[in-house]
Design a protein around this motif. Sequence first.
Motif, short mmCIF file in Angstrom:
data_model
loop_
_atom_site.label_atom_id
_atom_site.label_comp_id
_atom_site.label_asym_id
_atom_site.label_seq_id
_atom_site.Cartn_x
_atom_site.Cartn_y
_atom_site.Cartn_z
N GLY A 1 -80.16 96.85 8.04
CA GLY A 1 -80.42 95.52 7.54
C GLY A 1 -80.36 95.50 6.03
N GLU A 2 -80.83 94.40 5.43
CA GLU A 2 -80.74 94.28 3.98
C GLU A 2 -81.98 94.81 3.28
N ALA B 1 -82.70 101.21 9.75
CA ALA B 1 -83.00 101.35 8.32
C ALA B 1 -82.54 100.09 7.58
N ASN B 2 -82.78 100.06 6.28
CA ASN B 2 -82.35 98.96 5.42
C ASN B 2 -81.62 99.50 4.20
N VAL B 3 -80.77 98.68 3.61
CA VAL B 3 -80.11 99.08 2.36
C VAL B 3 -81.15 99.29 1.27
N GLY C 1 -92.01 88.14 -2.58
CA GLY C 1 -91.76 86.83 -1.99
C GLY C 1 -90.59 86.79 -1.03
N ASN C 2 -90.14 87.96 -0.56
CA ASN C 2 -88.99 88.04 0.35
C ASN C 2 -87.70 87.48 -0.27
N ARG C 3 -87.63 87.52 -1.58
CA ARG C 3 -86.40 87.04 -2.22
C ARG C 3 -85.25 88.01 -1.92
N THR C 4 -84.02 87.55 -2.17
CA THR C 4 -82.86 88.41 -1.98
C THR C 4 -82.82 89.48 -3.07
N PRO C 5 -82.56 90.73 -2.70
CA PRO C 5 -82.45 91.77 -3.74
C PRO C 5 -81.33 91.43 -4.73
N THR C 6 -81.54 91.76 -5.98
CA THR C 6 -80.51 91.52 -6.99
C THR C 6 -79.38 92.52 -6.79
N PRO C 7 -78.19 92.23 -7.31
CA PRO C 7 -77.08 93.20 -7.22
C PRO C 7 -77.45 94.54 -7.85
N GLN C 8 -78.24 94.53 -8.93
CA GLN C 8 -78.64 95.78 -9.58
C GLN C 8 -79.56 96.59 -8.67
N ALA D 1 -74.70 89.76 6.93
CA ALA D 1 -73.53 90.03 6.09
C ALA D 1 -73.86 90.90 4.89
N ALA D 2 -75.10 90.81 4.38
CA ALA D 2 -75.43 91.50 3.13
C ALA D 2 -75.23 93.00 3.23
N SER D 3 -75.74 93.61 4.30
CA SER D 3 -75.59 95.07 4.43
C SER D 3 -74.14 95.45 4.65
N ALA D 4 -73.38 94.63 5.39
CA ALA D 4 -71.96 94.93 5.60
C ALA D 4 -71.17 94.84 4.30
N LYS D 5 -71.45 93.83 3.51
CA LYS D 5 -70.75 93.68 2.23
C LYS D 5 -71.07 94.84 1.30
N THR D 6 -72.31 95.29 1.31
CA THR D 6 -72.71 96.39 0.42
C THR D 6 -72.05 97.69 0.81
N LEU D 7 -71.98 97.99 2.09
CA LEU D 7 -71.54 99.31 2.53
C LEU D 7 -70.07 99.36 2.95
#
Length: 301
Positions: free
Chosen positions: A155-156, A194-196, A203-210, A236-242
């Motif tokens: 997951g993300e 696991a998660n990226v 606050g469960n915000r989206t992780p930054t690109p950094q 999609a987030a984990s797929a895009k990252t990896l």
Amino acid sequence: MHQTPQDLRQIEALLDFYMDSGVDCFLGDDPVDWFELTNEQLRQRQQAQSVQALPHANRGQPDPGSQRAQQSFAANPAQARTPPPAVARPAPAGQAAVIPDKEIVSAARDLAASAATLDDLRACLEAFDGCNLKLTAKKLVFSDGNPSAKLMFVGEAPGRDEDLQGKPFVGRSGQLLDRMLEAIGLDRSSAYIANVVPWRPPGNRTPTPQETEICKPFITRQIELVNPDVLVFLGAASAKTLLGVQDGIRKMRGRWMTYPGQGREIAAIATYHPAYLLRSPLEKRLSWRDFLSIHAKLSDR
């Protein structure tokens, strides 16, 4: 001022929103950069706030006014107007925020590559201070399930329940994932999860690109050490990252791809994140197709 049942429901909904967003304390009127405070300044601030919170000289003697306010709040929450004082949680003593730059990413790569086992990798993450999310998270959320399983989910980032328990996918999303696994005859002992990003963003915000880039070497090494036959990206987030793909989840899901493992290619697929399915239950029919495809792929291995 008379408050209707609808007013009370709106207040309850607002409190639920704050809790889901990770707000668990009242803050002051003026912003404070806790990362810039020295230990001595931090102690002085906490002492000053403690004195404000306990105005009576005799600390062993309960404050009658405070007791009346608490009783009033318990009897009718809507009548409470002044929140009790509280101290915002600072960064742990001895740790300071870092600037996410190329040197930090390089250090993360070197540290992740040095891990020979999953236990080593977990110890590396616990000792790693290059990601500022560690300063606000309660626990490291490393993994759950069977490291020897053929199936791995990624997951993300963890949420509130995961942050409290230190395990991925244990909240409502995790319960739905368990039911989805059960539908194809599997459970958590048949998969590794696991998660990226292993720390919960505030606050469960989206992780930054950094933040994602800093954590990426660790999940990459985690996949190498587990070496699954089938890799499933939840969202999609984990797929895009990896995988480096740019398609949205609607276009990406259900399509088999390959992930470059150590010495071999790993069958990979993306599907809807369980949290999305909770908000959009009609899409469960598509996820059901994806999980049937995953089951068929595992049967071929």
